[in-house]
Design an enzyme around this catalytic site. Sequence first.
Site, PDB file in Angstrom:
ATOM      1  N   TYR A 156      -8.424  40.382  14.453  1.00 50.41           N
ATOM      2  CA  TYR A 156      -8.414  39.607  15.692  1.00 50.41           C
ATOM      3  C   TYR A 156      -9.052  40.405  16.824  1.00 50.41           C
ATOM      4  CZ  TYR A 156      -4.367  42.230  17.585  1.00 50.41           C
ATOM      5  OH  TYR A 156      -3.535  43.212  18.074  1.00 50.41           O
ATOM      6  N   CYS A 157      -9.555  39.676  17.823  1.00 52.67           N
ATOM      7  CA  CYS A 157     -10.062  40.282  19.058  1.00 52.67           C
ATOM      8  C   CYS A 157      -9.449  39.519  20.225  1.00 52.67           C
ATOM      9  CB  CYS A 157     -11.584  40.296  19.093  1.00 52.67           C
ATOM     10  SG  CYS A 157     -12.377  38.665  19.054  1.00 52.67           S
ATOM     11  N   TRP A 158     -10.130  39.445  21.345  1.00 53.10           N
ATOM     12  CA  TRP A 158      -9.550  38.822  22.544  1.00 53.10           C
ATOM     13  C   TRP A 158      -9.329  37.323  22.364  1.00 53.10           C
ATOM     14  CZ3 TRP A 158      -6.944  40.049  26.678  1.00 53.10           C
ATOM     15  CH2 TRP A 158      -6.856  39.157  27.741  1.00 53.10           C
TER      16      TRP A 158
END
Length: 349
Positions: free
Chosen positions: A95-97
Amino acid sequence: MGAPIKRITEWWHNDDVDTVIDVRTPAEFADDHISGAINLPVLSNQQRIDIGTMYKQIGPFEAKLAGAALVAQNIAIHLQQSLANKPRNWRPMVYCWRGGQRSGAMAQILSDIGWHVKLIDGGYKRYRRDVLTRLDEIPPKLRFIKLGGVTGTAKTHILRAANTLGAQVIDLEGLARHRGSLLGIEPDADQPAQRLFESEITHYLEQFDSTRPVFVEAESNKIGQLHIPAALFASMRAAKTVLVTAPLKARVAFLKQDYQHMTNQPERLLPLFDGLVKRYGRDIVDGWKALSSAGDWDGLVADLLETHYDPAYRRSATAHGHEVILEIDGGSLDATAIQKAATQILTIT
């Protein structure tokens, strides 16, 4: 067992994931992350700033080109180092932002290698939104019992001993890395960011059985620089109280032992004392400093308790009130007394 509380991670299955990877920058990861995640950033703190500046000052195309090159280089490093020994059947989640380009780039490469990769749809923003929802929803569903008593009655130690014996306990001071008092700064341990503190609280709240009591130390709404989430604090305020008592002599002896890091480095006390000049005046504060300089720890601790801590506790108890359902005599507050107190707590069902 009662019905389990819905967990924040129900939208992905732990049984299907071996490692949760946060590909955001180290600064973003330090501010908050999913409990148990590891940080394999595809851009460093400075690289993300530089790419953002390039996007604004030069153009989107140039920024994306430069960013893609950096992302590829950083992913290659992770493959050669942190991920080099992962087996063929390893199952990561990334996951990222927002679940966009950064996590997508990592997921694509890991998938091309042959690993079964999952992406968190919506990324950290979705997770954070769910944390805030859970922090409002869960506390009213739990039955909190707070452990109260004046400073120096070993409340934190009693709760930790009770937890070892099987009680449901949320150690807010442990999560906050602060002892919740004037001298409560932990040695060599910075407090976490507010959002990370809230994530850790949520992680613990989700594990509790709602049919059993949850024990928590009575706190003000702040522990050091961190705020206790509003719904949790409201539940704590409304909770019934187990009151721990102990004679002044025992409290002084306990605090001298528990705050040995302060007595070993008395210079740490001086700036903390200065913060109380407005409340107590220069003469009283200078007296505390003199006791500290002379190494009169019995005199200093006793005076701080009688002048500062005990009056503050009485004011709070008078203002907010509490229903005491059990009073525990902490006695000498040594290891045996703490264990005995913890055992008494377990009688509450």
